[in-house]
Design a protein around this motif. Structure first.
Motif, mmCIF file in Angstrom:
data_model
loop_
_atom_site.group_PDB
_atom_site.id
_atom_site.type_symbol
_atom_site.label_atom_id
_atom_site.label_comp_id
_atom_site.label_asym_id
_atom_site.label_seq_id
_atom_site.Cartn_x
_atom_site.Cartn_y
_atom_site.Cartn_z
ATOM 1 N N THR A 81 0.761 -1.226 0.063
ATOM 2 C CA THR A 81 -0.089 -0.099 0.176
ATOM 3 C C THR A 81 1.027 1.232 -0.077
ATOM 4 N N GLY A 82 2.040 1.142 0.434
ATOM 5 C CA GLY A 82 3.064 2.518 0.453
ATOM 6 C C GLY A 82 2.999 2.898 1.895
ATOM 7 N N GLU A 83 1.844 2.558 2.658
ATOM 8 C CA GLU A 83 1.629 3.242 3.862
ATOM 9 C C GLU A 83 2.942 3.115 4.801
ATOM 10 N N VAL A 84 3.213 4.252 5.643
ATOM 11 C CA VAL A 84 4.308 4.365 6.383
ATOM 12 C C VAL A 84 3.767 4.238 7.929
ATOM 13 N N PHE A 85 4.246 3.675 8.922
ATOM 14 C CA PHE A 85 3.928 3.605 10.255
ATOM 15 C C PHE A 85 5.121 4.105 10.850
ATOM 16 N N LEU A 86 4.868 5.029 11.806
ATOM 17 C CA LEU A 86 6.212 5.589 12.828
ATOM 18 C C LEU A 86 5.526 5.507 14.143
ATOM 19 N N THR A 87 6.666 5.139 15.013
ATOM 20 C CA THR A 87 6.554 5.246 16.409
ATOM 21 C C THR A 87 7.731 5.553 17.030
ATOM 22 N N ASP A 88 7.871 6.383 18.157
ATOM 23 C CA ASP A 88 8.713 6.639 19.149
ATOM 24 C C ASP A 88 9.539 5.713 19.466
ATOM 25 N N GLU A 89 10.851 5.604 19.156
ATOM 26 C CA GLU A 89 11.626 4.506 19.527
ATOM 27 C C GLU A 89 11.710 4.274 20.968
ATOM 28 N N ARG A 90 11.610 5.506 21.916
ATOM 29 C CA ARG A 90 11.874 5.240 23.232
ATOM 30 C C ARG A 90 10.682 4.555 23.903
ATOM 31 N N ARG A 91 9.494 4.491 23.169
ATOM 32 C CA ARG A 91 8.332 3.955 23.829
ATOM 33 C C ARG A 91 8.172 2.339 23.558
ATOM 34 N N LEU A 92 9.137 2.119 22.456
ATOM 35 C CA LEU A 92 8.832 0.407 21.815
ATOM 36 C C LEU A 92 8.978 -0.451 23.040
ATOM 37 N N LEU A 93 9.763 -0.440 23.685
ATOM 38 C CA LEU A 93 10.224 -1.560 24.704
ATOM 39 C C LEU A 93 9.332 -1.257 26.202
ATOM 40 N N ASP A 94 8.764 -0.173 26.058
ATOM 41 C CA ASP A 94 7.933 0.262 27.384
ATOM 42 C C ASP A 94 6.656 -0.285 27.144
ATOM 43 N N GLY A 95 6.246 -1.343 27.986
ATOM 44 C CA GLY A 95 5.091 -2.042 28.058
ATOM 45 C C GLY A 95 3.643 -1.314 28.401
ATOM 46 N N ARG A 96 3.888 -0.104 28.916
ATOM 47 C CA ARG A 96 2.778 0.752 29.424
ATOM 48 C C ARG A 96 2.063 1.550 28.163
ATOM 49 N N HIS A 97 2.738 1.437 27.060
ATOM 50 C CA HIS A 97 2.107 2.488 26.138
ATOM 51 C C HIS A 97 1.663 1.689 24.697
#
Length: 75
Positions: A59-75
């Motif tokens: 689809t060409g869609e791009v999904f971004l997330t803050d790298e500091r939140r990736l391993l934090d299980g609360r978010h």
């Protein structure tokens, strides 16, 4: 990782596939779900902005997330 995805990611790294600069900001939980989905994805990280990204090859869609939140299980 299947061979088709690996090949596509190598094409991307070599500049054969043009990157999409804009993207949709998603939660860390949504990003993790995309990582294990059956969608064909390549990495499109924006390290200067501390964002990790995935681009859907179909689809060409791009999904971004803050790298500091990736391993934090609360978010």
């Amino acid at each position: 990782m299947d061979a088709a995805i690996l090949q596509d990611s190598q094409d991307y790294q070599m500049g054969i596939v043009s990157p999409v600069l804009a993207g949709q900001l998603v939660s860390a939980a949504q990003f993790r779900n995309l990582l294990v989905s059956h969608r064909r994805m390549v990495r499109v990280d924006r390290r200067t902005d501390r964002l990790r990204g995935l681009q859907d090859l179909d689809t060409g869609e791009v999904f971004l997330t803050d790298e500091r939140r990736l391993l934090d299980g609360r978010h």
